[in-house]
Design an enzyme around this catalytic site. Sequence first.
Site, PDB file in Angstrom:
ATOM      1  N   GLN A  84       0.939  -1.176   0.007  1.00 38.09           N
ATOM      2  CA  GLN A  84       0.048   0.126  -0.048  1.00 38.09           C
ATOM      3  C   GLN A  84       0.694   1.391  -0.084  1.00 38.09           C
ATOM      4  OE1 GLN A  84      -3.666   0.244   2.672  1.00 38.09           O
ATOM      5  NE2 GLN A  84      -2.435   1.623   3.603  1.00 38.09           N
ATOM      6  N   GLU A 114      -3.621   9.228  -1.065  1.00 37.73           N
ATOM      7  CA  GLU A 114      -2.733   9.972   0.183  1.00 37.73           C
ATOM      8  C   GLU A 114      -1.772  10.952  -0.637  1.00 37.73           C
ATOM      9  OE1 GLU A 114      -1.191   7.612   3.167  1.00 37.73           O
ATOM     10  OE2 GLU A 114      -3.382   6.858   3.784  1.00 37.73           O
ATOM     11  N   LYS A 150      -4.084   5.447  15.229  1.00 38.02           N
ATOM     12  CA  LYS A 150      -5.169   6.195  14.478  1.00 38.02           C
ATOM     13  C   LYS A 150      -6.416   6.546  15.352  1.00 38.02           C
ATOM     14  CE  LYS A 150      -4.249   4.264   9.795  1.00 38.02           C
ATOM     15  NZ  LYS A 150      -4.604   3.061   9.083  1.00 38.02           N
TER      16      LYS A 150
HETATM   17  P1  PGA Z   1      -6.456   3.732   5.581  1.00 40.30           P
HETATM   18  O1  PGA Z   1      -4.801   3.576   5.474  1.00 40.30           O
HETATM   19  O2  PGA Z   1      -6.763   5.049   6.383  1.00 40.30           O
HETATM   20  O3  PGA Z   1      -7.196   3.556   4.222  1.00 40.30           O
HETATM   21  O4  PGA Z   1      -6.827   2.584   6.836  1.00 40.30           O
HETATM   22  C1  PGA Z   1      -3.686   4.208   6.278  1.00 40.30           C
HETATM   23  C2  PGA Z   1      -2.923   2.969   6.401  1.00 40.30           C
HETATM   24  O5  PGA Z   1      -3.207   1.635   6.223  1.00 40.30           O
HETATM   25  O6  PGA Z   1      -2.160   3.037   7.148  1.00 40.30           O
HETATM   26 ZN    ZN Z   2      -1.597   0.745   7.363  1.00 37.95          ZN
END
Ligand code: PGA
Ligand code: ZN
Length: 427
Positions: free
Chosen positions: A170, A213, A346
């Site tokens: 990702q 992002e 988060k």
């Molecule tokens: P998400 O991705 O906000 O789409 O979950 C961010 C990450 O995986 O760090």
């Molecule tokens: Zn992540």
Amino acid sequence: MNSFMANALQIEALTGWEILDSRGRPTVAVEARLAGGVMAQAQVPSGASTGTHEAVELRDGDAGRYGGKGTRRAAAHVAEIIAPALAGMDAADQAAVDGRMIALDATPDKSRLGANAILGVSCAVARAAAIARGIPLWQHLAAGRPARLPVPMVNIFSGGLHAGGNVEFQDFLALPNGIAAYSEALRAIVMIHAAARELAEARGYRMTGVADEGGWGPPLPSNETALELLTQAIERAGYKPGAEVSIAIDVASSHFYSGAGRYELKSEGRTLTSAEMVDLLERWCARFPVISIEDGLFEDDWAGWQTLTARLGGRVQLVGDDFFTTNPARVRRGIAGHAANAVLVKMNQIGTLTETFEVVGLARAAGWRAVISARSGETEDSFLADLATAAGAGQIKVGSITRSERLAKYNRLLELEARAGLSYGWL
Ligand code: PGA
Ligand code: ZN
């Protein structure tokens, strides 16, 4: 605090409404008003590559609006249910405010009121309290803890769910581990981001705007190509890979895990077992300046995480995102079982500031690192910059250096560097 001040800090009103995030999807904004007249707002982020164990983002489910993703119900809960329960409480007592919302919701995953509603209130109340106290948000949040400007871990190439599945991994991020000041680290990243584009174009990859992002999301032939390009981009920008700027990756492996211990790298035409994933990651750490790996294995592969940690944990930061979902219980289990050595933090995965700080505290006490992180669906709220500074976590991950929902955070950190005289660097 005198009684006049204490009264001024009493929560008087809370309002929520639906807004859009950086992907154009609904999320929640909240305003808190205190008895002394102070008003403050907060906006809630929203992920796409979410972990199974996250707190619940309440959606309307009305297929006629935003495909069911509306947030009017969550927003309405703020004034209708949460405000009466919090009225008169001290806005500076975050633990009490968050505790009351957790009790009011009374579900393990905040699914009744919605973690989006609860987090909006948690953050708006904190910001209002800071304003009423006449101090910066980071200072209010730090509550005496040692504050510190974080090292930015910045997305350069995107893959997976954030870039149309071009490659499986990702995030390929630049991590300026050997640069002495925040603003200089950010400048390095801007040059690396530009160099990465030039290199990808020179190799003939089609560059079509940026991913969710703000990083580049070209159709690369393999995950490894991204690592090669990023290493070269660091050099081309004039930095020493490894010594000055290193690489972090977010494998986000739960999103290409196909069950029964198999990881499907479709772009490369191969399927790996958990053990083969560990081998692959170990080889990459030897060939490229990779010093941090997030979600290298599936979110419930506890045994695999233990193997990964035993093999690489002594020299590589192993971060759990979907693996821990900022959940104190899961982080405790990881610490006890030697699975991972760092946690991605988060706020909206857990839903309150108090629990967010609890996770940072657990990580610290275990000698783990913590990385404060945004979501792929963000807003123009810069709250996270103050949170990362207040937590003294040492690292922040908020996407790339394009798109204003990202820059809101980076620019707030530039402001803090210029004005607050804070120390910088990771722990
Ligand atoms: P998400 O991705 O906000 O789409 O979950 C961010 C990450 O995986 O760090
Ligand atoms: Zn992540």
